[in-house]
Design a protein around this motif. Structure first.
Motif, PDB file in Angstrom:
ATOM      1  N   LEU A  73       0.853  -1.183   0.000  1.00  0.00           N
ATOM      2  CA  LEU A  73       0.000   0.000   0.000  1.00  0.00           C
ATOM      3  C   LEU A  73       0.892   1.237   0.000  1.00  0.00           C
ATOM      4  O   LEU A  73       1.877   1.301   0.735  1.00  0.00           O
ATOM      5  N   THR A  74       0.551   2.207  -0.829  1.00  0.00           N
ATOM      6  CA  THR A  74       1.232   3.491  -0.797  1.00  0.00           C
ATOM      7  C   THR A  74       0.326   4.443  -0.045  1.00  0.00           C
ATOM      8  O   THR A  74      -0.842   4.610  -0.391  1.00  0.00           O
ATOM      9  N   LEU A  75       0.876   5.061   1.001  1.00  0.00           N
ATOM     10  CA  LEU A  75       0.102   5.950   1.858  1.00  0.00           C
ATOM     11  C   LEU A  75       0.737   7.332   1.821  1.00  0.00           C
ATOM     12  O   LEU A  75       1.909   7.489   2.157  1.00  0.00           O
ATOM     13  N   GLN A  76      -0.027   8.328   1.404  1.00  0.00           N
ATOM     14  CA  GLN A  76       0.480   9.692   1.380  1.00  0.00           C
ATOM     15  C   GLN A  76      -0.119  10.463   2.550  1.00  0.00           C
ATOM     16  O   GLN A  76      -1.335  10.493   2.741  1.00  0.00           O
ATOM     17  N   VAL A  77       0.750  11.092   3.335  1.00  0.00           N
ATOM     18  CA  VAL A  77       0.308  11.925   4.453  1.00  0.00           C
ATOM     19  C   VAL A  77       0.312  13.374   3.983  1.00  0.00           C
ATOM     20  O   VAL A  77       1.310  13.860   3.439  1.00  0.00           O
ATOM     21  N   VAL A  78      -0.829  14.047   4.185  1.00  0.00           N
ATOM     22  CA  VAL A  78      -0.972  15.442   3.765  1.00  0.00           C
ATOM     23  C   VAL A  78      -1.484  16.276   4.931  1.00  0.00           C
ATOM     24  O   VAL A  78      -2.136  15.769   5.837  1.00  0.00           O
ATOM     25  N   ASP A  79      -1.187  17.589   4.883  1.00  0.00           N
ATOM     26  CA  ASP A  79      -1.694  18.495   5.911  1.00  0.00           C
ATOM     27  C   ASP A  79      -3.064  19.028   5.491  1.00  0.00           C
ATOM     28  O   ASP A  79      -3.633  18.579   4.492  1.00  0.00           O
ATOM     29  N   ALA A  80      -3.586  19.979   6.236  1.00  0.00           N
ATOM     30  CA  ALA A  80      -4.932  20.502   5.975  1.00  0.00           C
ATOM     31  C   ALA A  80      -5.055  21.167   4.606  1.00  0.00           C
ATOM     32  O   ALA A  80      -6.140  21.193   4.021  1.00  0.00           O
ATOM     33  N   GLU A  81      -3.950  21.669   4.051  1.00  0.00           N
ATOM     34  CA  GLU A  81      -3.982  22.311   2.733  1.00  0.00           C
ATOM     35  C   GLU A  81      -3.727  21.317   1.602  1.00  0.00           C
ATOM     36  O   GLU A  81      -3.719  21.692   0.435  1.00  0.00           O
ATOM     37  N   GLY A  82      -3.458  20.056   1.931  1.00  0.00           N
ATOM     38  CA  GLY A  82      -3.190  19.045   0.917  1.00  0.00           C
ATOM     39  C   GLY A  82      -1.728  18.916   0.542  1.00  0.00           C
ATOM     40  O   GLY A  82      -1.388  18.202  -0.398  1.00  0.00           O
ATOM     41  N   ASP A  83      -0.845  19.600   1.271  1.00  0.00           N
ATOM     42  CA  ASP A  83       0.589  19.521   0.997  1.00  0.00           C
ATOM     43  C   ASP A  83       1.182  18.283   1.664  1.00  0.00           C
ATOM     44  O   ASP A  83       0.807  17.933   2.788  1.00  0.00           O
ATOM     45  N   PRO A  84       2.126  17.576   0.980  1.00  0.00           N
ATOM     46  CA  PRO A  84       2.723  16.373   1.567  1.00  0.00           C
ATOM     47  C   PRO A  84       3.547  16.692   2.815  1.00  0.00           C
ATOM     48  O   PRO A  84       4.146  17.761   2.914  1.00  0.00           O
ATOM     49  N   VAL A  85       3.556  15.755   3.755  1.00  0.00           N
ATOM     50  CA  VAL A  85       4.275  15.920   5.020  1.00  0.00           C
ATOM     51  C   VAL A  85       5.322  14.817   5.115  1.00  0.00           C
ATOM     52  O   VAL A  85       4.993  13.627   5.055  1.00  0.00           O
ATOM     53  N   SER A  86       6.583  15.195   5.267  1.00  0.00           N
ATOM     54  CA  SER A  86       7.647  14.203   5.404  1.00  0.00           C
ATOM     55  C   SER A  86       7.950  13.964   6.879  1.00  0.00           C
ATOM     56  O   SER A  86       7.727  14.829   7.719  1.00  0.00           O
ATOM     57  N   GLY A  87       8.437  12.772   7.185  1.00  0.00           N
ATOM     58  CA  GLY A  87       8.829  12.424   8.542  1.00  0.00           C
ATOM     59  C   GLY A  87       7.698  11.949   9.424  1.00  0.00           C
ATOM     60  O   GLY A  87       7.903  11.721  10.618  1.00  0.00           O
ATOM     61  N   ALA A  88       6.507  11.784   8.886  1.00  0.00           N
ATOM     62  CA  ALA A  88       5.379  11.265   9.667  1.00  0.00           C
ATOM     63  C   ALA A  88       5.413   9.735   9.640  1.00  0.00           C
ATOM     64  O   ALA A  88       5.828   9.131   8.648  1.00  0.00           O
ATOM     65  N   THR A  89       4.990   9.120  10.721  1.00  0.00           N
ATOM     66  CA  THR A  89       4.931   7.659  10.785  1.00  0.00           C
ATOM     67  C   THR A  89       3.499   7.215  10.563  1.00  0.00           C
ATOM     68  O   THR A  89       2.581   7.684  11.237  1.00  0.00           O
ATOM     69  N   VAL A  90       3.314   6.310   9.600  1.00  0.00           N
ATOM     70  CA  VAL A  90       1.997   5.782   9.276  1.00  0.00           C
ATOM     71  C   VAL A  90       1.874   4.382   9.873  1.00  0.00           C
ATOM     72  O   VAL A  90       2.796   3.574   9.757  1.00  0.00           O
TER      73      VAL A  90
END
Length: 156
Positions: A73-90
């Protein structure tokens, strides 16, 4: 000219009047309500300031619907504006579908993380879900308070 007898009657009437504080509780309640409303408006203004507020994170899974069996599975983490967030743990865990253990991964500069899962369904179960959680990167103004998207698992 000043009428002393009338002034004495007025002063005597005021001394005997026990209604002097009748309006006080109403004034206090009105002041309290107006003060609470003003405080609420001020707190909303402060909360809306970008530097002081935390941004809610969300996970966008790809694919959103999977079959049972091993897969990535590819999981993209985004903030409230839809911008990607690096360093988050899924974190991927079994919801109504089961997985062997918990799968975790950390997002890269593009906000994407890839996890390997092997979802399974119970004998009479036609579909289930995998739950997705996000642990925000340390030292950043991100939170994950709301429920994230789920991955739908269907029988092959």
């Amino acid at each position: 000219m000043l009428d002393l007898s009338r002034l004495r009657r007025t002063v005597a009437d005021l001394r005997e009047d026990e209604r002097a504080i009748e309006g006080l509780p109403v004034r206090l309640v009105v002041s309290l309500v107006v003060g609470a409303a003003c405080l609420s408006v001020m707190l909303n203004l402060v909360n809306g300031v970008g530097g002081l507020a935390a941004s809610e994170l969300d996970v966008r899974p790809s694919p959103e619907v999977v079959e049972t069996g091993p897969q990535n599975l590819t999981l993209q983490v985004v903030d409230a504006e839809g911008d990607p967030v690096s360093g988050a743990t899924v974190v991927v865990d079994g919801g109504t579908a089961s997985v062997d253990g918990v799968a975790t991964a950390t997002t890269g500069p593009d906000g994407n993380a890839t996890v390997s899962v092997d979802p399974q369904l119970a004998a009479n179960q036609e579909q289930g879900t995998l739950t997705l959680d996000v642990k925000p990167p340390a030292g950043e103004q991100f939170v994950d308070r709301r429920e994230n998207s789920h991955v739908l698992v269907v029988r092959e």
